[in-house]
Every structure is written in structure tokens, then in C-alpha cells.
Write a protein that holds these residues in place. Structure first.
Motif, short mmCIF file in Angstrom:
data_model
loop_
_atom_site.label_atom_id
_atom_site.label_comp_id
_atom_site.label_asym_id
_atom_site.label_seq_id
_atom_site.Cartn_x
_atom_site.Cartn_y
_atom_site.Cartn_z
N GLY A 58 -24.48 -50.53 -46.49
CA GLY A 58 -24.17 -51.95 -46.37
C GLY A 58 -22.68 -52.21 -46.27
O GLY A 58 -22.24 -53.03 -45.46
N ALA A 59 -21.88 -51.51 -47.08
CA ALA A 59 -20.43 -51.71 -47.05
C ALA A 59 -19.84 -51.31 -45.71
O ALA A 59 -19.02 -52.04 -45.12
N ALA A 60 -20.25 -50.15 -45.20
CA ALA A 60 -19.77 -49.71 -43.88
C ALA A 60 -20.22 -50.67 -42.80
O ALA A 60 -19.48 -51.00 -41.87
N GLY A 79 -15.23 -53.08 -57.85
CA GLY A 79 -15.04 -52.54 -56.50
C GLY A 79 -16.28 -52.67 -55.65
O GLY A 79 -16.21 -53.01 -54.46
N ALA A 80 -17.45 -52.40 -56.25
CA ALA A 80 -18.71 -52.54 -55.51
C ALA A 80 -18.94 -53.97 -55.07
O ALA A 80 -19.51 -54.23 -54.00
N ARG A 81 -18.48 -54.87 -55.85
CA ARG A 81 -18.70 -56.30 -55.59
C ARG A 81 -17.79 -56.84 -54.49
O ARG A 81 -18.12 -57.84 -53.84
N VAL A 92 -27.86 -59.04 -42.91
CA VAL A 92 -28.71 -57.86 -43.10
C VAL A 92 -27.89 -56.73 -43.73
O VAL A 92 -28.35 -56.08 -44.69
N PHE A 93 -26.69 -56.50 -43.22
CA PHE A 93 -25.83 -55.47 -43.83
C PHE A 93 -25.41 -55.88 -45.24
O PHE A 93 -25.34 -55.04 -46.15
N HIS A 94 -25.13 -57.16 -45.42
CA HIS A 94 -24.78 -57.64 -46.76
C HIS A 94 -25.93 -57.37 -47.73
O HIS A 94 -25.71 -56.97 -48.89
N GLY A 95 -27.16 -57.60 -47.29
CA GLY A 95 -28.32 -57.38 -48.14
C GLY A 95 -28.47 -55.95 -48.61
O GLY A 95 -29.02 -55.68 -49.68
N ALA A 96 -27.96 -55.00 -47.81
CA ALA A 96 -28.02 -53.59 -48.21
C ALA A 96 -27.14 -53.33 -49.43
O ALA A 96 -27.36 -52.37 -50.17
N MET A 97 -26.14 -54.17 -49.64
CA MET A 97 -25.36 -54.10 -50.87
C MET A 97 -25.98 -54.97 -51.96
O MET A 97 -26.10 -54.56 -53.12
N SER A 156 -11.73 -55.03 -47.09
CA SER A 156 -12.55 -55.22 -48.28
C SER A 156 -13.66 -54.18 -48.34
O SER A 156 -13.98 -53.64 -49.40
N ALA A 157 -14.26 -53.89 -47.18
CA ALA A 157 -15.32 -52.89 -47.11
C ALA A 157 -14.80 -51.51 -47.49
O ALA A 157 -15.49 -50.73 -48.17
N LEU A 158 -13.57 -51.21 -47.08
CA LEU A 158 -12.98 -49.91 -47.42
C LEU A 158 -12.83 -49.76 -48.93
O LEU A 158 -13.12 -48.69 -49.50
N LEU A 159 -12.40 -50.82 -49.60
CA LEU A 159 -12.26 -50.79 -51.05
C LEU A 159 -13.61 -50.51 -51.71
O LEU A 159 -13.71 -49.70 -52.64
N THR A 160 -14.66 -51.19 -51.24
CA THR A 160 -15.99 -51.00 -51.81
C THR A 160 -16.52 -49.59 -51.54
O THR A 160 -17.15 -48.97 -52.41
#
Length: 426
Positions: A300-302, A235-237, A332-337, A397-401
Motif C-alpha cells: 500500500g505504501a509503495a 511512521g506507518a501512519r 485502493v492502495f490506501h486501503g492496503a495500509m 511520505s510513502a518513503l518514510l512509511t
């Protein structure tokens, strides 16, 4: 980081080439739209092989060590990429061309399936626990570095060659140059010491075996003792993987086909974004050491869920500066994950099954996330005649993570030397 850079250079090189040239080289009879979907389908096939690679490499990595399997994965990836560079097109050998392309893509996927787990674990298990997020983020930074190299070479070739020359032979040069990068990565990986935590666990396992204790196959142990952790990892992925391929791969076909901009325009924007991504990933990893994996990951996900709509609005302008801003913001947001991800996933599993657990959780998600993302995205923007359909896909997808990470506990304080399932702390 060096080895990871080489392997992901090879893997992403295929993705960019699938968006730019494979439809004409290997699927010329299908036309631009269907040919692009077919090219992305071969790209997705690599993701199908990744869980199998994760299973095999994870099993032997937990038995034999992280280092040996890292060397094998690097060699497999390098050989497959070089052979793609010399593979004749459909005009020369007909249907055999796409078939051989698929076989080599499967080898790439199998190799990369074992790469990630070994690379991040050998760093996570070596480093200072208080700075694990920072140190483990450096192999992660090898991903945008590989992307930067792949896009950079294709950008250079597309800029200095006319389209006919690029399609005829220019695209092959970066694939052939992979051989040089593999030799560099191989030299570095052969000089790395095995993980001290793994050595200790291996010694304990040998003592237990000598005492007659039954040894459980690592992957069986993963699903028996860590089922929640596997699903948490998947899920995190999910949003991380989907958003990355939208921001760096799908953008190429979207802008060149729908907005009629040049491939060098898009590759240039993605290159700048990849550089910023490379710099910010270790920053996010360090922040996860200070504030925890969970809050940084959720940010990052949000962020990618919201930014996806801004991303489409900016790239639809077909303005280079705004397109570059769109890619930078997304990455940049992707990098936070992605920065905290290596430490976070490593902390979910015990030492004896850590390679298997992280690889399987990471790679299973790849099949349904990144593997399908280009195909789903092309189908969405073609069917709805709008990029905002793709933005909705990223947001879901972000909601799932968000649900997966928010429902699990903080892992920052976990001791990697412990080899039992630990109830997550809130």
C-alpha cells in the motif's frame, strides 16, 4: 463500525466544508486563496488536539475500559458538530465566528483522538486471533463510510441548491443531522460488551495493587517500554494519513479552484471512490491475516507513492471518469495500509498500555501528516503552479512509511494477552 462512521462523518464533514464554504462563511475578507488556507488551518487545528485526546482517552481507557471512553468520545464529537451547524458566520458576529469555529474544532479533534484506539481495540481484543486483521478492519471501514455520508449529503445539497442558498444555509444541514446519527451510534455502543482481554488484565492489576505492587501510569509505561513501537506506529501512519487527505480533501479545492469544475463534480468522484474504499478495506485486512501485516502494508505504501503521479495526471484532465479512476486507484492502495493497520498497531503494545500506545502513536503522526497535508498541498500547488509538487510530497511520505514498516518485524502471530514488550521478529 457504526460509532466510528458517525464520528468520522462529523470529522470529514468539516474537512469538505473547509474546502468548499468555510473560506466564504468565516474568512470572507481574505479572498479565495488565503481564505482556503485559513479554512484548512482550522482543519489542521483539530489534528493538534488529537494527541491530547489520545493521551487522556488512552490513559482512562487503559484504566477504566474501552467501552466507557468510546461513549464519551461519541457524545463530544456529536455536540461539537451540531454546534458548528448553528454557528453564525463572520458577516453576523465578526471575528467571534472563526474563534468559536476553532474552539469547536478543537473539541472535535480531542474527541476523535480517543475514538480510534478504543474502537479498534474493542474489536481486536474480542475476535478470533487468526482473523484479527479482518475483524479489526471493520472499524477502519467506518472511516470511508463516514466520508461517503458526508460527501453524499453535501453533494446532494450542492446539486439541488443554487450556490447562494448552499453558502447561506444549505451546508449547515449535514452538521445538524449529525445529532440523529449520534443517537444511533450511542445506542449501539452502549450495548457492546467490554473487551474480555481487558477484563482479565484489569483483574490481574487489581490483584497486584492489593499485593502492594506499584502501578505505573500507562503513558509513562508506553514511552519507557515501547519507544520503538511508538515511532513505528507513527511512521506507518504517515503515508496513509497524508495520501488520504490528498485523495479526498485537497482534490476538492484543487479542482474547483485550479480547474474550475463544480463542487458536485469532485464530490461525486470522491463518493464513488469512498464506496470502493469501504468494500476493499476488509479485503486487505483479510489478506493481512493470510500473508502478514508487513507485506500488505508495504504494498500500500509503495502504491500510493507511485499512484500520486498518476492521480495528478488523471485529475488534470478534468474528465469525470478519469477523476473517479484517480480517486479509486489512490484509495485502493490506501486501503492496503488502512485495512491491516488496526491489527498491526494493536499488536505492537501490551494490554495494560495498548489504548495509550496505539492512540498516541496514531494521533501524534496525525499532527504532522494529515493535519498539515491540506496546508502543505495548497502551498505546493500554488507556489509551483503544478499538482506534481503535491505528488512528490506524497511520494516522500510513502518513503518514510516504507522505511518504518520494513525495519520492523511481522506481528501477525502475537498474542494480545501478553503484556510485555516483545522483540520484533523478522
Amino acid at each position: 463500525m457504526a460509532g466510528t462512521t458517525v464520528e468520522w462523518y462529523d470529522f470529514f464533514l468539516y474537512g469538505v466544508a473547509a474546502a468548499l464554504v468555510f473560506n466564504e462563511v468565516f474568512f470572507p475578507a481574505l479572498g479565495p486563496a488565503a481564505g482556503t488556507v485559513a479554512s484548512f488551518a482550522t482543519f489542521a487545528i483539530g489534528f493538534v488536539a488529537r494527541p491530547l485526546g489520545g493521551l487522556v482517552f488512552g490513559h482512562y481507557g487503559d484504566k477504566l475500559g474501552r467501552k466507557t471512553l468510546l461513549v464519551i468520545s461519541l457524545l463530544m464529537m456529536g455536540i461539537a458538530t451540531f454546534l458548528i451547524g448553528v454557528l453564525p458566520g463572520a458577516a453576523t458576529i465578526g471575528v467571534a465566528a472563526p474563534i468559536l469555529l476553532i474552539v469547536l474544532r478543537l473539541v472535535q479533534g480531542f474527541a476523535i483522538g480517543g475514538e480510534w484506539g478504543g474502537a479498534v481495540l474493542i474489536v481486536s481484543e474480542h475476535g478470533d486471533p487468526a482473523r484479527r486483521g479482518y475483524w479489526a478492519s471493520w472499524p477502519q471501514a467506518g472511516v470511508p463510510f463516514g466520508q461517503l455520508l458526508a460527501n453524499g449529503l453535501l453533494f446532494l445539497l450542492a446539486a439541488v441548491q443554487d450556490e447562494a442558498a448552499f453558502l447561506a444555509w444549505g451546508w449547515r444541514i449535514p452538521f445538524l443531522l449529525s445529532a440523529v446519527l449520534v443517537l444511533i451510534g450511542l445506542y449501539i455502543r452502549l450495548s457492546v460488551e467490554e473487551s474480555p482481554i481487558f477484563k482479565e488484565a484489569q483483574a490481574k492489576a487489581a490483584q497486584a495493587a492489593a499485593a502492594g505492587e506499584k502501578q505505573v501510569v500507562p503513558i509513562v509505561d508506553v514511552f519507557r517500554r515501547y519507544p520503538r513501537e511508538v515511532f513505528t506506529a507513527m511512521g506507518a501512519r504517515f503515508a496513509e494519513n497524508v495520501s488520504y487527505y490528498i485523495f479526498t480533501i485537497v482534490i476538492t479545492s484543487y479542482m474547483t479552484q485550479r480547474l474550475d469544475v463544480s463542487s458536485s463534480f469532485v464530490l461525486g468522484a470522491v463518493m464513488i471512490g469512498a464506496f470502493v474504499h469501504l468494500v476493499t478495506i476488509p479485503v486487505w485486512g483479510a489478506l493481512s491475516d493470510r500473508y502478514g501485516r508487513k507485506p500488505i502494508y508495504l504494498l500500500g505504501a509503495a502504491g500510493v507513492g507511485v499512484w500520486a503521479f498518476v492521480f495528478i495526471a488523471l485529475i488534470d484532465t478534468a474528465n469525470f471518469a478519469l477523476t473517479t479512476l484517480a480517486v479509486i486507484g489512490g484509495l485502493v492502495f490506501h486501503g492496503a495500509m488502512y485495512g491491516p493497520q488496526a491489527a498491526f498497531l494493536s499488536e505492537l503494545f501490551g494490554t495494560k498500555v495498548r489504548y495509550s500506545g496505539t492512540s498516541v502513536g496514531y494521533q501524534l503522526a496525525s499532527v504532522f501528516a494529515g493535519g498539515l497535508a491540506p496546508i502543505v498541498a495548497v502551498a505546493l500547488y500554488t507556489s509551483f503552479d503544478s499538482g506534481y509538487a503535491v505528488a512528490v510530497y506524497v511520494a516522500l511520505s510513502a518513503l518514510l512509511t516504507l522505511v518504518a514498516v520494513a525495519s520492523y518485524g511481522e506481528t501477525r502471530q502475537r498474542d494480545l494477552a501478553q503484556d510485555h514488550a516483545i522483540a520484533p521478529t523478522r
